[in-house]
Design an enzyme around this catalytic site. Sequence first.
Site, PDB file in Angstrom:
ATOM      1  N   ASN A  15      52.359  60.699  14.839  1.00  0.00           N
ATOM      2  CA  ASN A  15      52.988  59.821  15.244  1.00  0.00           C
ATOM      3  C   ASN A  15      52.480  58.959  16.444  1.00  0.00           C
ATOM      4  O   ASN A  15      52.737  57.674  16.794  1.00  0.00           O
ATOM      5  CB  ASN A  15      54.396  59.755  15.189  1.00  0.00           C
ATOM      6  CG  ASN A  15      54.693  61.121  16.118  1.00  0.00           C
ATOM      7  OD1 ASN A  15      53.847  61.987  16.128  1.00  0.00           O
ATOM      8  ND2 ASN A  15      55.463  60.916  17.303  1.00  0.00           N
ATOM      9  N   ARG A  16      51.466  59.772  17.366  1.00  0.00           N
ATOM     10  CA  ARG A  16      50.998  59.112  18.289  1.00  0.00           C
ATOM     11  C   ARG A  16      49.683  59.756  18.673  1.00  0.00           C
ATOM     12  O   ARG A  16      49.379  60.765  18.047  1.00  0.00           O
ATOM     13  CB  ARG A  16      51.927  59.333  19.478  1.00  0.00           C
ATOM     14  CG  ARG A  16      52.333  60.466  19.698  1.00  0.00           C
ATOM     15  CD  ARG A  16      53.739  60.407  20.950  1.00  0.00           C
ATOM     16  NE  ARG A  16      53.993  61.746  21.205  1.00  0.00           N
ATOM     17  CZ  ARG A  16      53.876  62.635  22.190  1.00  0.00           C
ATOM     18  NH1 ARG A  16      52.893  62.198  23.194  1.00  0.00           N
ATOM     19  NH2 ARG A  16      54.480  63.637  22.382  1.00  0.00           N
ATOM     20  N   ILE A  18      46.082  61.231  19.335  1.00  0.00           N
ATOM     21  CA  ILE A  18      45.031  61.550  18.222  1.00  0.00           C
ATOM     22  C   ILE A  18      45.225  61.629  16.941  1.00  0.00           C
ATOM     23  O   ILE A  18      44.620  61.101  16.137  1.00  0.00           O
ATOM     24  CB  ILE A  18      44.291  62.889  18.930  1.00  0.00           C
ATOM     25  CG1 ILE A  18      43.617  62.711  20.314  1.00  0.00           C
ATOM     26  CG2 ILE A  18      43.281  63.202  17.956  1.00  0.00           C
ATOM     27  CD1 ILE A  18      43.167  64.103  20.967  1.00  0.00           C
ATOM     28  N   TYR A 145      47.504  77.838  26.523  1.00  0.00           N
ATOM     29  CA  TYR A 145      46.768  76.685  25.356  1.00  0.00           C
ATOM     30  C   TYR A 145      45.148  77.268  24.915  1.00  0.00           C
ATOM     31  O   TYR A 145      45.177  77.078  23.724  1.00  0.00           O
ATOM     32  CB  TYR A 145      46.711  75.480  26.478  1.00  0.00           C
ATOM     33  CG  TYR A 145      46.197  74.253  25.679  1.00  0.00           C
ATOM     34  CD1 TYR A 145      47.106  73.529  24.838  1.00  0.00           C
ATOM     35  CD2 TYR A 145      44.699  73.702  25.989  1.00  0.00           C
ATOM     36  CE1 TYR A 145      46.384  72.328  24.117  1.00  0.00           C
ATOM     37  CE2 TYR A 145      44.487  72.612  25.319  1.00  0.00           C
ATOM     38  CZ  TYR A 145      45.257  72.022  24.489  1.00  0.00           C
ATOM     39  OH  TYR A 145      44.734  70.621  23.767  1.00  0.00           O
TER      40      TYR A 145
HETATM   41  P1  NDP Z   1      50.123  63.966  22.139  1.00  0.00           P
HETATM   42  O1  NDP Z   1      50.922  64.856  23.272  1.00  0.00           O
HETATM   43  O2  NDP Z   1      50.021  62.484  22.445  1.00  0.00           O
HETATM   44  O3  NDP Z   1      50.645  64.015  20.791  1.00  0.00           O
HETATM   45  C1  NDP Z   1      51.071  65.314  20.263  1.00  0.00           C
HETATM   46  C2  NDP Z   1      51.454  65.302  18.936  1.00  0.00           C
HETATM   47  O4  NDP Z   1      52.152  66.538  18.579  1.00  0.00           O
HETATM   48  C3  NDP Z   1      53.002  64.498  18.822  1.00  0.00           C
HETATM   49  O5  NDP Z   1      52.936  63.803  17.698  1.00  0.00           O
HETATM   50  C4  NDP Z   1      54.036  65.377  18.696  1.00  0.00           C
HETATM   51  O6  NDP Z   1      55.072  65.012  18.256  1.00  0.00           O
HETATM   52  C5  NDP Z   1      53.548  66.626  18.036  1.00  0.00           C
HETATM   53  N1  NDP Z   1      53.978  67.884  18.196  1.00  0.00           N
HETATM   54  C6  NDP Z   1      54.207  68.426  19.334  1.00  0.00           C
HETATM   55  N2  NDP Z   1      54.940  69.671  19.045  1.00  0.00           N
HETATM   56  C7  NDP Z   1      55.354  69.664  18.052  1.00  0.00           C
HETATM   57  C8  NDP Z   1      56.156  70.501  16.987  1.00  0.00           C
HETATM   58  N3  NDP Z   1      56.833  71.469  17.393  1.00  0.00           N
HETATM   59  N4  NDP Z   1      56.377  69.959  15.946  1.00  0.00           N
HETATM   60  C9  NDP Z   1      55.532  68.944  15.347  1.00  0.00           C
HETATM   61  N5  NDP Z   1      55.089  68.211  15.936  1.00  0.00           N
HETATM   62  C10 NDP Z   1      54.856  68.440  17.366  1.00  0.00           C
HETATM   63  O7  NDP Z   1      48.830  64.600  22.205  1.00  0.00           O
HETATM   64  P2  NDP Z   1      47.304  64.102  21.837  1.00  0.00           P
HETATM   65  O8  NDP Z   1      47.321  63.345  20.779  1.00  0.00           O
HETATM   66  O9  NDP Z   1      46.616  64.373  22.917  1.00  0.00           O
HETATM   67  O10 NDP Z   1      46.779  65.598  21.031  1.00  0.00           O
HETATM   68  C11 NDP Z   1      46.647  66.039  19.697  1.00  0.00           C
HETATM   69  C12 NDP Z   1      46.057  67.167  19.567  1.00  0.00           C
HETATM   70  O11 NDP Z   1      44.693  67.168  20.014  1.00  0.00           O
HETATM   71  C13 NDP Z   1      46.848  68.427  20.102  1.00  0.00           C
HETATM   72  O12 NDP Z   1      46.505  69.617  19.221  1.00  0.00           O
HETATM   73  C14 NDP Z   1      45.935  68.591  21.469  1.00  0.00           C
HETATM   74  O13 NDP Z   1      45.962  69.855  21.962  1.00  0.00           O
HETATM   75  C15 NDP Z   1      44.491  68.307  20.877  1.00  0.00           C
HETATM   76  N6  NDP Z   1      43.650  67.934  21.824  1.00  0.00           N
HETATM   77  C16 NDP Z   1      43.775  66.871  22.818  1.00  0.00           C
HETATM   78  C17 NDP Z   1      42.833  66.539  23.892  1.00  0.00           C
HETATM   79  C18 NDP Z   1      43.399  65.455  24.863  1.00  0.00           C
HETATM   80  O14 NDP Z   1      42.330  65.220  25.670  1.00  0.00           O
HETATM   81  N7  NDP Z   1      44.185  64.523  24.524  1.00  0.00           N
HETATM   82  C19 NDP Z   1      41.713  67.346  24.124  1.00  0.00           C
HETATM   83  C20 NDP Z   1      41.600  68.450  22.989  1.00  0.00           C
HETATM   84  C21 NDP Z   1      42.414  68.539  22.208  1.00  0.00           C
HETATM   85  P3  NDP Z   1      56.368  64.251  19.432  1.00  0.00           P
HETATM   86  O15 NDP Z   1      56.038  62.677  19.482  1.00  0.00           O
HETATM   87  O16 NDP Z   1      57.536  64.524  18.263  1.00  0.00           O
HETATM   88  O17 NDP Z   1      56.534  65.066  20.466  1.00  0.00           O
END
Ligand code: NDP
Length: 239
Positions: A15-16, A18, A145
């Site tokens: 939903n948001r 990556i 993490y």
């Molecule tokens: P965001 O915080 O922007 O988005 C996280 C997403 O995960 C949201 O859609 C959130 O849903 C969902 N989520 C979190 N917890 C749960 C749960 N318990 N059940 C279902 N959905 C859940 O993160 P990013 O887009 O930045 O990151 C996406 C992935 O990439 C992650 O795994 C992160 O660790 C990884 N990553 C990101 C980096 C970065 O620099 N941004 C770097 C390296 C890895 P909701 O909207 O409901 O909260």
Amino acid sequence: MSTTEARNVLVTGGNRGIGLAIARAFADAGDNVVITHRSGEPPEGLQGVICEVTDSASVDAAFTAAEEIFGGPVEVLVANAGITRDTLLMRMSDDEFDSVIDTNLAGAFRCARRAATGMIRKRRGRIVLISSVVGLYGSPGQTNYAASKSGLVGLARSISRELGGRGITANVVAPGFIDTEMTAVLPDEQKKAYLANIPAGRFATPEEVAAVVRFVASDDAAYITGAVIPVDGGLGMGH
Ligand code: NDP
């Protein structure tokens, strides 16, 4: 698996950030895409199912709902949902550690386990686990993490060994520093320190991660499994 044939793609946390960029990249390429979200409405133009990855029953229900939308099994799983709860080791509570492991590592396990059923039946599938450069590089204040993200490597490699003979690949994509809400909250000092160590000299966009995920899920990547593919501008030096 043919690159010209539309696949059924499920992106958790699509939903948001990556996850959304990944979902849009598959949808733009003509694949059938369902994203998971926890509340509200799915992003415009994408179909969504509610899923809480810390809850096996919710994961099962989300897959069942996605299968109904697709009219068949999930063929590409992108386990992207993830959280951070950063603090130094000595201050980290059990809950801060457990919740990150439960979401990032066990959540991916629950989704992969549920996805495997349909993939084995179809004798084809792509499992892509979104890790982080931090999983292998380490990061002060992120013991929870980093442990969760390096755990994904063992998960993908064991899935590869279990299911490799069934036309299923399992790989890890390890982004570096990507501009999303997750990184927007980091202190400027920390951002500067990261930037100084990134050979590419910049942070990445979510779309740059999405392009690599699409490749790993493509026909052309059929012989890549159990791999860790960095998208980090050289920060981890290929690990
Ligand atoms: P965001 O915080 O922007 O988005 C996280 C997403 O995960 C949201 O859609 C959130 O849903 C969902 N989520 C979190 N917890 C749960 C749960 N318990 N059940 C279902 N959905 C859940 O993160 P990013 O887009 O930045 O990151 C996406 C992935 O990439 C992650 O795994 C992160 O660790 C990884 N990553 C990101 C980096 C970065 O620099 N941004 C770097 C390296 C890895 P909701 O909207 O409901 O909260």
